[in-house]
Design a protein around this motif. Structure first.
Motif, PDB file in Angstrom:
ATOM      1  N   LEU A  36      93.307  51.205  59.842  1.00 53.47           N
ATOM      2  CA  LEU A  36      92.374  50.761  60.117  1.00 53.47           C
ATOM      3  C   LEU A  36      91.120  50.167  59.198  1.00 53.47           C
ATOM      4  N   VAL A  37      91.978  50.097  57.720  1.00 51.26           N
ATOM      5  CA  VAL A  37      90.674  49.097  56.860  1.00 51.26           C
ATOM      6  C   VAL A  37      91.042  48.345  57.429  1.00 51.26           C
ATOM      7  N   ILE A  38      92.004  47.367  57.719  1.00 51.01           N
ATOM      8  CA  ILE A  38      92.849  46.579  58.599  1.00 51.01           C
ATOM      9  C   ILE A  38      91.869  45.753  59.374  1.00 51.01           C
ATOM     10  N   ASP A  39      91.886  46.620  59.943  1.00 49.58           N
ATOM     11  CA  ASP A  39      91.775  46.536  61.768  1.00 49.58           C
ATOM     12  C   ASP A  39      89.786  46.255  61.322  1.00 49.58           C
ATOM     13  N   LEU A  40      89.515  46.480  60.741  1.00 51.53           N
ATOM     14  CA  LEU A  40      87.693  47.008  60.108  1.00 51.53           C
ATOM     15  C   LEU A  40      86.803  45.652  59.623  1.00 51.53           C
ATOM     16  N   ARG A  41      87.964  45.085  58.888  1.00 49.42           N
ATOM     17  CA  ARG A  41      87.774  43.884  58.609  1.00 49.42           C
ATOM     18  C   ARG A  41      87.445  42.628  59.219  1.00 49.42           C
ATOM     19  N   GLY A  42      87.446  42.462  60.310  1.00 54.15           N
ATOM     20  CA  GLY A  42      86.991  42.204  61.804  1.00 54.15           C
ATOM     21  C   GLY A  42      85.689  42.480  61.600  1.00 54.15           C
ATOM     22  N   ASN A  43      84.436  43.125  61.316  1.00 51.66           N
ATOM     23  CA  ASN A  43      83.619  43.684  61.230  1.00 51.66           C
ATOM     24  C   ASN A  43      83.020  43.777  62.575  1.00 51.66           C
TER      25      ASN A  43
END
Lengths: 233, 154, 446
Positions: A36-43
């Motif tokens: 999820l953290v990796i995914d949310l890097r897309g802001n």
């Protein structure tokens, strides 16, 4: 059907009251948090980048869960008992499938904390979250059926796990092959690969093509498991 | 039995943790706008005895007070070299940045032309030419101007 | 033998079901606004494609734009296999981007039977409009009045308008210079553009343009304050007056360059401003709406305005501070006039519709600025509106899919603490409790 549910219940309890089951559940949820953290890097408050890896990881999880179904029983010497009991093979297969799939789904249910976290911070589109989980349910059932067939065909749990993972990885890889092809071979490779059929679920759609693919894979796995068990009986 | 399943559980947890950890490291995932995704050349400026930009016969020494953007040299994106390097202006490169470290090593970075909307400049650090890094034009334009190269503005 | 038959039958049923499902494009779309379900209009349009139509979307791989584009375009392919598509990262494929003249992300290039039309965004309305324009199969003339110091359409320097010409060509318009000192506006002009003249038009030209406009003509006027040309004879019949001067906007301008105005206010619902978020209008003059009351068919849309603190400096050569001689803001920067009236003709009654777009600036459309912000989008919307090609496909409006969630360190920490720390710990605690309970029960049983 009662016999099938009894088998499923036994397998389910056998998983979650073991260190393996506890570790698998906790580990999978932790991994989903990192994803999820990796995914949310897309802001962006969108979860397609989170569900995507989850579909892939579910294959690995299912490979580890289904290896216990038959191969573990055979190694423990209880398979013969199960196959000679007054239970129809279809009930055995159904019970094992329900048990394996329910185990995986119980673990996946714990990942619901991730979409919930996102909703506390922004307003993600709810549709893709619903379809993402619908897709995961279908994928779990389909992958579990494949895993059961491999598990039924071997006496070694490790071989069963590796075999299931290899079959599923192979299917995903066929999709990569499609990129370098054209025409009918390209279409065939795309249709065989789970990756093609996952995309719709990530975007919020439930298409007939994708649903039939996973149900078809599940049916194929169930039939193959039944055939293997009959031959062993 | 318990010990075996415990070991299996630990192995599973390790696999499940390692896979995304490796995915994190790969840097392929989208990063927030402006966040550097790759260090092309590490800093700080003090680690280098000399930093120079070379374009043909022109050579400009970059003084330490102006070399900040070059050490570390940060790329905002990295793309696989899907086309011949000439497409990125890297065969031949239009300029090079030469780093001489205080330990006597030399580092070379080749500079190509700007990307389609002129926001970034393509660079590679030999011998790795399989991936191309994109460095913001605003970082390199003033430095390349010293060797007579005017980059188109975004 | 029986097992083999079962296996073969199962395989055939499986393949058959998948083939049937592959050919069937039924789906339930739960995405916001059913973004990935093509409207009936689009579906019938896609079915009408008779030979290969290639769609290339240039999209950033960041933020899911490319994957959304791929999925949306696959819907078109599903309806008609002659529609093929590719999604290209222009940074990784600079040659392809350069070959097609791509200067912005989210540009979609559609080619069909040797012709090309660009779509300004990867959404259904834009793509379907592009396809419809390709299917119509004709390139229309965009007529530019020349000979008065206008930026040249062939000039590739920052002050030229070669990019404007390229953008028009990419949208099935052929830019063409017209000389109105010798004749009328050619009948095959989709519209006439007066783009930044610095010398005055002669009366013969003004009469030709006004005569053309009143006969259901389409005129695009880009005025420039730093010139001797007065655009008012062209604009006055359409309820617009060019105030000249220099628009100064202390609130919305680039850096400290207060006359380099960034317009963010688009008060009308006119399709010209659809998808336009910000416009850069440097060194422009102000417009005023001055619609005659006896023209009920005439409507003037206020397309773009400056901020309320802006003003038109009427004496920019002397000073640039607001005083009693200046025109206070918000300053009108662009307008769209639409005049419809019924005319009696030999064949009966006919609705005559004239359209005029006025922008108090011409520099915005030069090579230096056209690629900035939404300037190119505004240009194409404007010419499509003038040519009445703005609403080719009636699709339901889709909500914006931009759902920003900046991943601050605090948010990242919260996600990790809950999903990697708290929940797995609870699972382990519950599992250990369950295990020890079972052992205790077993111990008691023994």
């Amino acid at each position: 059907m009662r016999a099938a549910l009894t088998i499923a219940r036994r397998d389910l309890a056998g998983l979650f009251l073991t260190p393996f089951g506890i570790g698998a559940s906790a580990g999978f949820v932790a991994v989903s948090g990192v994803a999820l953290v990796i995914d949310l890097r897309g802001n962006q408050a969108r979860l397609d980048g989170w569900f995507g890896p989850l579909f892939f990881l579910v294959g690995l999880l299912v490979a580890l869960l289904t290896m216990r179904a038959f191969a573990d029983e055979e190694r423990a010497g209880t398979l013969e008992l199960l196959l000679t009991a007054p239970v129809r093979p279809a009930e055995v297969v159904a019970g094992k499938l329900i048990g394996s799939a329910a185990s995986a789904l119980a673990i996946i249910a714990c990942t619901a904390v991730c979409p919930w976290l996102v909703t506390t911070m922004a307003q993600p589109d709810g549709g893709p979250i619903v379809t993402g989980y619908v897709g995961l349910v279908l994928a779990v059932v389909a992958f579990s059926a494949v895993g059961l067939a491999v598990s039924a065909a071997t006496g070694s749990p490790l071989v069963a796990a590796a075999g299931t993972a290899a079959v599923l990885l192979g299917a995903w890889s066929v999709g990569l092959l499609a990129a370098s092809l054209t025409g009918l071979p390209k279409v065939l490779c795309e249709q065989i690969a789970p990756g093609t059929h996952v995309v719709g679920f990530l975007r919020g759609t439930l298409s007939l093509d994708d649903v039939v693919y996973f149900l078809g894979m599940a049916a194929a796995g169930v039939v193959a498991t039944g055939l293997v068990l009959r031959s062993r009986r | 039995m318990t010990r075996r399943v415990t070991r299996r559980g630990a192995a599973l947890a390790a696999v499940l943790v390692l896979v995304p950890a490796m995915a994190c490291q790969s840097g392929k995932k989208a990063a927030p706008a402006g966040e550097p995704v790759r260090i092309v050349v590490a800093g700080p400026v003090g680690a280098y005895r000399e930093i120079a930009i070379v374009a043909g016969a022109a050579r400009a020494l970059i003084q330490s007070d102006a070399a900040g953007p070059l050490a570390p040299l940060l790329a905002a994106r990295t793309v696989p070299a899907a086309e011949p390097l000439a497409s990125y202006g890297l065969d031949p490169p239009q300029a090079r940045v030469e780093y001489a470290t205080t330990t006597g090593d030399r580092i070379l970075v080749e500079i190509g032309h700007t990307d389609f909307d002129h926001h970034f400049v393509y660079v590679v650090r030999p011998p790795d030419r399989a991936t191309v890094d994109l460095v913001p034009t605003s970082v390199l334009a003033p430095l390349l101007a010293r060797v007579g190269i005017a980059l188109p503005s975004a | 033998m029986r097992r083999v038959i079962v296996a073969v039958v199962a395989l055939v049923v499986l393949l058959g079901a998948n083939v049937v499902a592959y050919r069937n494009d039924r789906q339930i779309d739960l995405s916001a606004g059913s973004r990935f379900t093509l409207s009936p209009e689009t579906r019938s349009l896609a079915k009408a494609v008779r030979s290969e139509l290639k769609v290339t979307a240039f999209a950033s791989p960041k933020g899911g734009v490319a994957t959304d584009a791929r999925f949306l375009l696959s819907r078109y392919h599903q309806v008609n296999r002659r529609i093929t598509f590719s999604v290209v990262d222009p940074d990784a494929h600079p040659t392809q981007a350069a070959r097609l003249g791509i200067t912005q992300y989210a540009t979609v290039v559609a080619t069909y039977q040797g012709r090309r039309v660009d779509a300004a965004d990867v959404d259904e309305l834009e793509i379907s409009t592009a396809i419809l324009r390709l299917l119509r199969g004709k390139t229309r003339n965009a007529c530019f009045v020349t000979g008065h110091g206008e930026p040249s359409l062939d000039d590739t320097s920052p002050d030229g308008m070669s990019q404007l010409a390229a953008a028009l060509r990419h949208n099935a318009y052929e830019p063409r210079a017209v000389d109105l000192t010798k004749g009328d506006v050619p009948a095959d002009c989709a519209f006439v553009a007066v783009a930044g003249p610095t010398d005055p038009l002669v009366q013969r030209e003004v009469d030709a343009i006004n005569g053309y406009a009143s006969r259901a003509g389409r005129v695009f006027v880009m005025a420039t304050p730093a010139s001797n040309a007065d655009p008012n004879p062209l604009l006055a019949p359409w309820g617009v007056r060019f105030a000249g001067g220099l628009v100064i906007d202390p609130d919305r301008s680039q850096n400290l360059d207060f006359d380099n105005v960034i317009a963010e206010s688009f008060p009308s619902a006119n399709p010209v401003t659809r998808g336009v978020s910000r416009l850069q209008l440097p060194a422009g003059g102000g417009l005023l709406v001055d619609a005659p009351k006896d023209r009920p068919g005439l409507t003037v849309s206020r397309l773009a305005e400056s901020s309320a603190r802006a003003f038109v400096e009427t004496r920019p050569d002397i000073e640039t501070t607001f005083d009693a001689l200046d025109i206070p803001g918000p300053v009108l920067l662009a307008t769209a006039s639409d005049d419809s009236h019924v005319e009696q003709q030999a064949t009966g009654e006919k609705i005559v519709r004239s359209r005029v777009i006025a922008v108090g600036d011409a520099a915005w459309a030069t090579n230096r600025y056209l690629g900035n912000l939404s300037n190119a989008r505004f240009l194409l919307n404007a010419v499509n509106w003038l040519a009445e090609e703005e609403q080719l496909v009636a699709t339901t409006s889709r909500p914006a899919n931009d759902r920003p969630l900046p991943l601050t360190p605090e948010r990242q920490r919260r996600v990790l603490i809950v999903s990697v720390g708290v929940v797995p710990s609870l699972i382990v605690a519950a599992g250990v409790a369950g295990l020890s309970l079972r052992r205790r029960r077993r111990g008691r049983g023994a």
